[in-house]
Each structure stands twice: as structure tokens, then as C-alpha cells.
Design a protein around this motif. Structure first.
Motif, PDB file in Angstrom:
ATOM      1  N   THR A   1      -8.165 -10.512  -3.759  1.00 31.47           N
ATOM      2  CA  THR A   1      -7.397 -10.239  -2.557  1.00 31.47           C
ATOM      3  C   THR A   1      -6.043 -10.900  -2.656  1.00 31.47           C
ATOM      4  O   THR A   1      -5.875 -11.921  -3.290  1.00 31.47           O
ATOM      5  CB  THR A   1      -8.118 -10.760  -1.303  1.00 31.47           C
ATOM      6  OG1 THR A   1      -8.433 -12.135  -1.497  1.00 31.47           O
ATOM      7  CG2 THR A   1      -9.387  -9.980  -1.058  1.00 31.47           C
ATOM      8  N   SER A   2      -5.059 -10.274  -2.030  1.00 36.50           N
ATOM      9  CA  SER A   2      -3.715 -10.818  -2.021  1.00 36.50           C
ATOM     10  C   SER A   2      -3.630 -11.956  -1.023  1.00 36.50           C
ATOM     11  O   SER A   2      -4.538 -12.159  -0.222  1.00 36.50           O
ATOM     12  CB  SER A   2      -2.725  -9.717  -1.613  1.00 36.50           C
ATOM     13  OG  SER A   2      -2.945  -9.353  -0.272  1.00 36.50           O
TER      14      SER A   2
ATOM     15  N   ALA B   1      -4.259 -10.620   2.317  1.00 31.29           N
ATOM     16  CA  ALA B   1      -5.639 -10.230   2.582  1.00 31.29           C
ATOM     17  C   ALA B   1      -6.521 -11.432   2.878  1.00 31.29           C
ATOM     18  O   ALA B   1      -7.546 -11.314   3.542  1.00 31.29           O
ATOM     19  CB  ALA B   1      -6.194  -9.465   1.388  1.00 31.29           C
TER      20      ALA B   1
ATOM     21  N   GLU C   1       1.673 -12.926   7.509  1.00 27.69           N
ATOM     22  CA  GLU C   1       2.169 -11.881   6.611  1.00 27.69           C
ATOM     23  C   GLU C   1       3.455 -11.278   7.157  1.00 27.69           C
ATOM     24  O   GLU C   1       4.405 -11.019   6.410  1.00 27.69           O
ATOM     25  CB  GLU C   1       1.120 -10.790   6.421  1.00 27.69           C
ATOM     26  CG  GLU C   1       1.557  -9.759   5.371  1.00 27.69           C
ATOM     27  CD  GLU C   1       0.633  -8.561   5.296  1.00 27.69           C
ATOM     28  OE1 GLU C   1       0.745  -7.804   4.325  1.00 27.69           O
ATOM     29  OE2 GLU C   1      -0.181  -8.381   6.212  1.00 27.69           O
TER      30      GLU C   1
ATOM     31  N   TYR D   1      -0.507  -1.768  -4.974  1.00 27.60           N
ATOM     32  CA  TYR D   1       0.377  -2.894  -4.683  1.00 27.60           C
ATOM     33  C   TYR D   1       1.650  -2.358  -4.042  1.00 27.60           C
ATOM     34  O   TYR D   1       2.334  -1.504  -4.616  1.00 27.60           O
ATOM     35  CB  TYR D   1       0.741  -3.643  -5.960  1.00 27.60           C
ATOM     36  CG  TYR D   1      -0.444  -4.133  -6.754  1.00 27.60           C
ATOM     37  CD1 TYR D   1      -1.080  -5.324  -6.437  1.00 27.60           C
ATOM     38  CD2 TYR D   1      -0.924  -3.396  -7.839  1.00 27.60           C
ATOM     39  CE1 TYR D   1      -2.166  -5.774  -7.166  1.00 27.60           C
ATOM     40  CE2 TYR D   1      -2.005  -3.839  -8.578  1.00 27.60           C
ATOM     41  CZ  TYR D   1      -2.634  -5.021  -8.240  1.00 27.60           C
ATOM     42  OH  TYR D   1      -3.709  -5.456  -8.969  1.00 27.60           O
TER      43      TYR D   1
ATOM     44  N   THR E   1      -4.490  -3.708   5.262  1.00 26.13           N
ATOM     45  CA  THR E   1      -4.688  -4.746   4.262  1.00 26.13           C
ATOM     46  C   THR E   1      -6.179  -4.940   4.034  1.00 26.13           C
ATOM     47  O   THR E   1      -6.953  -4.957   4.973  1.00 26.13           O
ATOM     48  CB  THR E   1      -4.068  -6.069   4.733  1.00 26.13           C
ATOM     49  OG1 THR E   1      -2.663  -5.867   4.915  1.00 26.13           O
ATOM     50  CG2 THR E   1      -4.273  -7.169   3.708  1.00 26.13           C
TER      51      THR E   1
ATOM     52  N   ARG F   1      -8.246  -4.723  -2.727  1.00 26.23           N
ATOM     53  CA  ARG F   1      -7.488  -3.820  -3.609  1.00 26.23           C
ATOM     54  C   ARG F   1      -6.297  -3.158  -2.917  1.00 26.23           C
ATOM     55  O   ARG F   1      -5.742  -2.190  -3.431  1.00 26.23           O
ATOM     56  CB  ARG F   1      -8.407  -2.768  -4.226  1.00 26.23           C
ATOM     57  CG  ARG F   1      -9.559  -3.367  -5.037  1.00 26.23           C
ATOM     58  CD  ARG F   1     -10.290  -2.294  -5.813  1.00 26.23           C
ATOM     59  NE  ARG F   1     -11.492  -2.834  -6.436  1.00 26.23           N
ATOM     60  CZ  ARG F   1     -11.518  -3.537  -7.586  1.00 26.23           C
ATOM     61  NH1 ARG F   1     -10.394  -3.775  -8.213  1.00 26.23           N
ATOM     62  NH2 ARG F   1     -12.660  -3.984  -8.070  1.00 26.23           N
ATOM     63  N   ARG F   2      -5.901  -3.643  -1.766  1.00 30.26           N
ATOM     64  CA  ARG F   2      -4.692  -3.163  -1.092  1.00 30.26           C
ATOM     65  C   ARG F   2      -3.843  -4.385  -0.791  1.00 30.26           C
ATOM     66  O   ARG F   2      -4.192  -5.204   0.066  1.00 30.26           O
ATOM     67  CB  ARG F   2      -5.045  -2.408   0.198  1.00 30.26           C
ATOM     68  CG  ARG F   2      -5.902  -1.156  -0.024  1.00 30.26           C
ATOM     69  CD  ARG F   2      -5.143  -0.100  -0.811  1.00 30.26           C
ATOM     70  NE  ARG F   2      -5.889   1.154  -0.959  1.00 30.26           N
ATOM     71  CZ  ARG F   2      -6.557   1.486  -2.065  1.00 30.26           C
ATOM     72  NH1 ARG F   2      -6.608   0.645  -3.090  1.00 30.26           N
ATOM     73  NH2 ARG F   2      -7.174   2.655  -2.141  1.00 30.26           N
ATOM     74  N   HIS F   3      -2.732  -4.543  -1.496  1.00 28.23           N
ATOM     75  CA  HIS F   3      -1.959  -5.778  -1.459  1.00 28.23           C
ATOM     76  C   HIS F   3      -0.500  -5.466  -1.120  1.00 28.23           C
ATOM     77  O   HIS F   3       0.066  -4.489  -1.606  1.00 28.23           O
ATOM     78  CB  HIS F   3      -2.009  -6.491  -2.810  1.00 28.23           C
ATOM     79  CG  HIS F   3      -3.372  -6.553  -3.417  1.00 28.23           C
ATOM     80  ND1 HIS F   3      -4.339  -7.409  -2.970  1.00 28.23           N
ATOM     81  CD2 HIS F   3      -3.936  -5.842  -4.435  1.00 28.23           C
ATOM     82  CE1 HIS F   3      -5.445  -7.257  -3.691  1.00 28.23           C
ATOM     83  NE2 HIS F   3      -5.221  -6.298  -4.576  1.00 28.23           N
ATOM     84  N   THR F   4       0.103  -6.306  -0.291  1.00 28.33           N
ATOM     85  CA  THR F   4       1.512  -6.155   0.064  1.00 28.33           C
ATOM     86  C   THR F   4       2.253  -7.451  -0.239  1.00 28.33           C
ATOM     87  O   THR F   4       1.819  -8.524   0.162  1.00 28.33           O
ATOM     88  CB  THR F   4       1.676  -5.819   1.558  1.00 28.33           C
ATOM     89  OG1 THR F   4       0.952  -4.627   1.853  1.00 28.33           O
ATOM     90  CG2 THR F   4       3.144  -5.606   1.907  1.00 28.33           C
TER      91      THR F   4
ATOM     92  N   LEU G   1      -3.970 -11.369  -9.633  1.00 30.52           N
ATOM     93  CA  LEU G   1      -5.017 -10.631  -8.936  1.00 30.52           C
ATOM     94  C   LEU G   1      -5.955  -9.929  -9.913  1.00 30.52           C
ATOM     95  O   LEU G   1      -7.171  -9.935  -9.755  1.00 30.52           O
ATOM     96  CB  LEU G   1      -4.392  -9.616  -7.982  1.00 30.52           C
ATOM     97  CG  LEU G   1      -3.690 -10.209  -6.758  1.00 30.52           C
ATOM     98  CD1 LEU G   1      -2.805  -9.170  -6.099  1.00 30.52           C
ATOM     99  CD2 LEU G   1      -4.700 -10.750  -5.768  1.00 30.52           C
TER     100      LEU G   1
END
Length: 539
Positions: free
Chosen positions: A18-19, A22, A47, A489, A503, A506-509, A524
Motif C-alpha cells: 500500500t502507498s 493507503a 493525503e 500509480y 485509494t 494496488r491503487r496509489h497516488t 511498493l
């Protein structure tokens, strides 16, 4: 022909890391719309602040928000999180100034941090003191005066002791003879002497020369008629000797056989030289001051060197310096600065060294294995906003530089630009980045999901460089065409509040195009939880 989406073997082996975002967010449901009407998702405050901070140029009007709106949102978030999570917020502010290379936002943020905690009557936190937070964002000698001036204009002339002490700590660290000559000028709202008077900074006991320097700074400000530099300070003495030369002799001294050495010994900057000579800088004068100019100043003046007719021999030395890997690392320039220099000085003699310098500045871009889809936003809003107050380069330019660099470093990459349409941008391995950049276009609206449906073909990962303001209606958000097992990403370059997707795993900002952002993908995908860039451990 489109291939049905599938999960490659490489993607299947990737850990569900996770980012940073996340870690502190639960996956969110759709709660609003982007500025273009697409589905949007609310960010958790940390965030939101992080992405806004790295993408915010203070007071700058953007395509979707006024400068005042962005500044108000930034200061509100800093104030709230200073009370709720002071350790995290203090870490962010120090990182923004030091590794993030931003100036005004961390200064304003540090002031807002201290004020919010003082107003809330917050007890001491386990993190850094208010004094240390102020000190951490002051990295250039003119910044103590800037922060002090900002505090008094925003909050009044009653400056709290923690602010004064933090500024005093920075003064002891930053005030030197050379910094006095460069930054203690009449154009500054608060001079060095004003700062010394207001914060009562005492000299550093480990710097025996600093007491005399402080007294000289006070005299320069309040009693210029009797200001005499300390006799033991050779830099200030040499500078004074140059200043006292009759006007008729100055040019002959500068262009004489030891002119370059005398300018360097006196700490004479190129900015001060024209005013001192009271005339334009021709080739001979430039050639005398070039040896003592830092790389950032050289980059800024390439066109001036050409217009003045600087010799090829001197130009070759300039080219060697601006393209030296160690000099590039020390200068801490963002990659797009070299694109800006190339556009401003299109002479053929600078193209190759600027290309080499750009390559050195991208040293931290990850070399990604497998197949990577890289999508660069070329919608209208990306062209409206610039990357800094002084630059003409847009966020579209910065996004393209980053996208090309990622594609060049990847094992196998498809590079796509998108707006209303999503054409592939052709490139060859090892090709000059500046050549590939010329193949990008302006493509209108932000149809990110449509581009993903068109271009995603079983890639191991997707990287999107954008302002996130997608236009398509729907419920699932931009990443919907990509299987949940495949990492997506998003690099958000603008810091707008609405997010184009939820978020979650596997979904990262990420925000900004810093070295820390470049490292995130590797962290990651190797299974190491990526912490916030300034944190030793995951948040």
C-alpha cells in the motif's frame, strides 16, 4: 486489435503493498465530482495536504482554483493537522523545504503550524518543538527575513518566542559574509540587521567571526555612513575595495588579467555586476564572472552568453559544468529546469550538454521490469498552470519529461499521451529525451478512463501523470478498466481536492516529481511498505 485484459505472471507475483496514502485511508466511495464532472473521491486530510503542498505554488491561480482558494485550503489543513497530528505535519514541512525543494509553502506552513498550536493551547508533542519546526524550513539566508515578514503581515507584529528562537537558530546557521553580500540588499523587505534586531540572535559560539559580522550587518542597515567591515574578513574587505573604485576604472579591472580572480575574491555576483559597472554585460565581462557563477545561474544565462558573444572556449567550460553529474546533483534542479533552459537558449552549442544534464537529473527514475503503460495528461488544464512562479513551463511539460524518463528506463514501455484521444508517443531506447518531447501534443479534454480502455493491454502496471480532473461520467473512477490485481500509480501534479479514483490496495497516488516520488514504485513492488517520504517507518 485490442487484447482482453489479463494479469501477467509478473503482476501476479507482486505483493499487495500500500502507498503512504493507503496506509491512512480506508478505500473511499464516490462522494463528489471532479471539476470536469467525472466521478471523484474524497481524500483523507493528510493525503489531501501532501498532494496540495507538493503541487501548490503560493498565490498562483490555477485552471480550477484561484490562488486565494488554494492558499486558504493549504493553511486550513496545516492548522488542523498541526493540532491533530503534529509529528506528521512537522515532518511534512521540513521535507517540503529540504528534499522537496519548495520555499514559500513550507515557510507559510511553519507559521500556520505554530500559530494553530498556540491558539489551541496544545501541550508539547512527542515530535519536534515549535522552535525546531521554524528552523527546519529556513534553508536560504534570506528566508529568516521572509518568514518574519510573513508572520507580521499575516498575524501581527507580536511574534511569539518560539518563532523568534527558531529564526535565531537559522540566523546563526545561515548568516555568513558571502550570504550577506548576496542577500542583504535594499530590495528585501527585512534586511539582516532588521532580523537581528527583532529576534535578538546571539552569535554562534563555535563561529568566533560571527559577532563582528552581526555588528556590521546592523551598521549596514541602521548606520550605513559608519559601516566598516571587520578587518579580518578578507571577503568583505575585497568587496569594499571593489565598491570604492572610481567608475571609470571598474571595467578595466574586471576585464584585466586578474579580473575573474578579483570578482571571485570579492563575492561579486552577476546580478550585482551590471549595476556596479552601470552598463550592460558584454562578452568580456561575462567571461570574467562566469568562473564564479553557480550552475543554476549559468543555466539561467545561456541565452545572455550567446547574445553577448561569449567565446566558444568559455562556452565549452560552461557546458562542461552544467552537464557534470556531480554539479547536477549538488544543484538539486528538477528535470524540467533543463527543458526550460533549452527552450530559452535554443543554440546548438547548449543542446548536448543540457541533454546530458537532464539525464543526470533523472538518476532516481526507477528501471521498471516487465511491461509498463505510461500515460501523460495533455488536456487543456495541464497547459494552463506553470511549474513555478518564474517559469513558462507548464505542468504538461513536466508530465511529459517524467513520462519519457520512465519510458526510457523501463524494460518494455508503451508511452501514451491522452486528452480527447490517446495516441502512442513513439520513442527509441537511448534517444535524446528532448527529441521525444517534441512529439507530444495538446489534446483537449481529460478522458482518462477512455484512454485506459483503449491502451491497457495486459500491462504489469500503469503510471498516470495528471491533474486527476477526469471528465467521463460513471461510478467506479478512472482505474476501473484495469484489473484490481494490477497496480495503478497516479502522480498528481496539481493537488486539487477531488481524486479520480479510490485509494486502496494496488491503487496509489503520489504528489510532485521529486526523488522520493521516483523511489515509491520500487519500494511498493519489492514488498517494502512505502512510508511517507520523511518517515523512517510506515505511517
Amino acid at each position: 486489435m485490442l487484447v482482453a485484459p489479463h494479469v501477467s505472471a509478473a503482476a501476479a507475483r507482486m505483493p499487495a503493498s500500500t502507498s503512504p496514502a493507503a496506509r491512512v485511508l480506508r478505500p473511499t466511495a464516490q462522494s463528489s465530482h471532479t471539476y470536469e464532472g467525472g466521478p471523484a473521491f474524497v481524500r483523507e486530510p493528510r493525503e489531501e495536504l501532501f498532494l496540495l503542498a507538493v503541487g501548490n505554488l503560493v498565490t498562483q491561480q490555477t485552471f480550477y482554483e484561484s490562488g486565494r482558494e488554494r492558499d486558504d485550503r493549504y493553511l486550513r489543513l496545516v492548522g488542523e493537522l498541526a493540532v491533530e497530528d503534529p509529528v506528521w505535519t512537522a515532518g511534512l514541512l521540513g521535507w517540503l523545504r529540504q528534499e522537496g525543494h519548495l520555499r514559500t509553502a513550507p515557510l507559510m506552513g511553519a507559521a500556520a503550524y505554530v500559530r494553530a498550536r498556540l491558539l489551541a493551547g496544545s501541550p508539547p508533542s512527542p515530535g519536534p518543538s515549535h522552535r525546531a519546526v521554524i528552523d527546519s524550513v529556513l534553508q536560504r539566508p534570506d528566508e529568516p527575513g521572509e518568514l518574519l515578514a510573513y508572520w507580521m503581515s499575516a498575524y501581527g507584529r507580536n511574534v511569539p518566542q518560539p518563532v523568534k528562537r527558531g529564526i535565531a537558530d537559522a540566523v546563526r546557521r545561515l548568516y555568513t559574509s558571502r550570504s550577506l553580500l548576496k542577500y542583504d540588499t535594499a530590495s528585501k523587505g527585512l534586511r539582516f540587521g532588521d532580523v537581528l534586531n527583532l529576534v535578538h540572535a546571539s552569535p554562534d559560539p563555535d563561529k568566533p567571526w560571527q559577532g563582528a559580522l552581526f555588528r556590521y550587518a546592523l551598521d549596514r542597515r541602521h548606520h550605513p555612513e559608519r559601516a566598516v567591515p571587520p578587518p579580518s574578513d578578507r571577503l568583505l574587505a575585497a568587496h569594499r575595495a571593489l565598491m570604492e573604485l572610481p567608475r571609470a576604472e571598474r571595467r578595466s579591472v574586471v576585464t584585466g588579467p586578474d579580473g575573474a580572480e578579483r570578482l571571485a575574491a570579492a563575492g561579486m555576483t552577476w546580478e550585482a555586476l551590471a549595476g556596479w559597472l552601470q552598463g550592460p554585460l558584454d562578452a568580456a565581462v561575462w567571461e570574467a564572472v562566469i568562473p564564479s557563477m553557480p550552475p543554476t545561474a549559468l543555466l539561467r544565462n545561456l541565452r545572455n552568453f550567446d547574445e553577448a558573444g561569449v567565446s566558444d572556449e568559455v562556452a565549452a567550460r560552461v557546458a562542461a559544468r552544467i552537464s557534470d553529474a556531480d554539479e547536477v546533483a549538488r544543484s538539486r534542479q528538477f528535470p524540467f529546469r533543463y527543458l526550460a533552459a533549452h527552450r530559452h537558449a535554443p543554440s546548438s552549442r547548449w543542446a548536448a550538454p543540457l541533454e546530458r544534464a537532464l539525464g543526470h537529473s533523472l538518476a532516481h527514475v526507477p528501471a521498471l521490469p516487465g511491461r509498463t503503460l505510461i500515460m501523460v495528461d495533455r488536456s487543456d488544464s495541464m497547459f494552463w498552470d506553470t511549474v513555478s512562479e518564474r517559469s513558462t513551463l507548464t505542468r504538461a511539460d513536466a508530465a511529459a519529461v517524467f513520462g519519457v524518463a520512465l519510458a526510457m528506463r523501463a524494460e518494455q514501455a508503451d508511452l501514451v499521451e491522452f486528452g480527447w484521444t490517446s495516441p502512442v508517443v513513439p520513442f527509441r531506447a537511448g534517444e535524446p529525451v528532448l527529441d521525444v518531447l517534441s512529439r507530444f501534443h495538446r489534446l483537449g479534454g481529460t478522458y482518462t478512463t477512455k484512454a485506459l480502455r483503449t491502451r491497457y493491454q495486459g500491462h504489469d502496471r500503469v503510471l498516470i501523470v495528471t491533474d486527476e480532473q477526469a471528465a467521463e461520467p460513471g461510478r467506479a473512477g478512472v482505474p476501473e478498466p484495469v484489473p484490481a490485481e494490477v497496480p495503478v500509480y497516479t502522480w498528481n501534479l496539481a493537488g486539487y481536492r477531488p481524486a479520480h479514483g479510490p485509494t486502496g490496495p494496488r491503487r496509489h497516488t503520489f504528489g510532485g516529481l521529486s526523488d522520493a516520488a521516483f523511489r515509491m514504485v520500487d519500494l511498493l513492488e519489492s514488498g517494502r511498505g512505502a512510508a511517507w517520504p520523511w518517515a523512517a517507518d510506515p505511517a
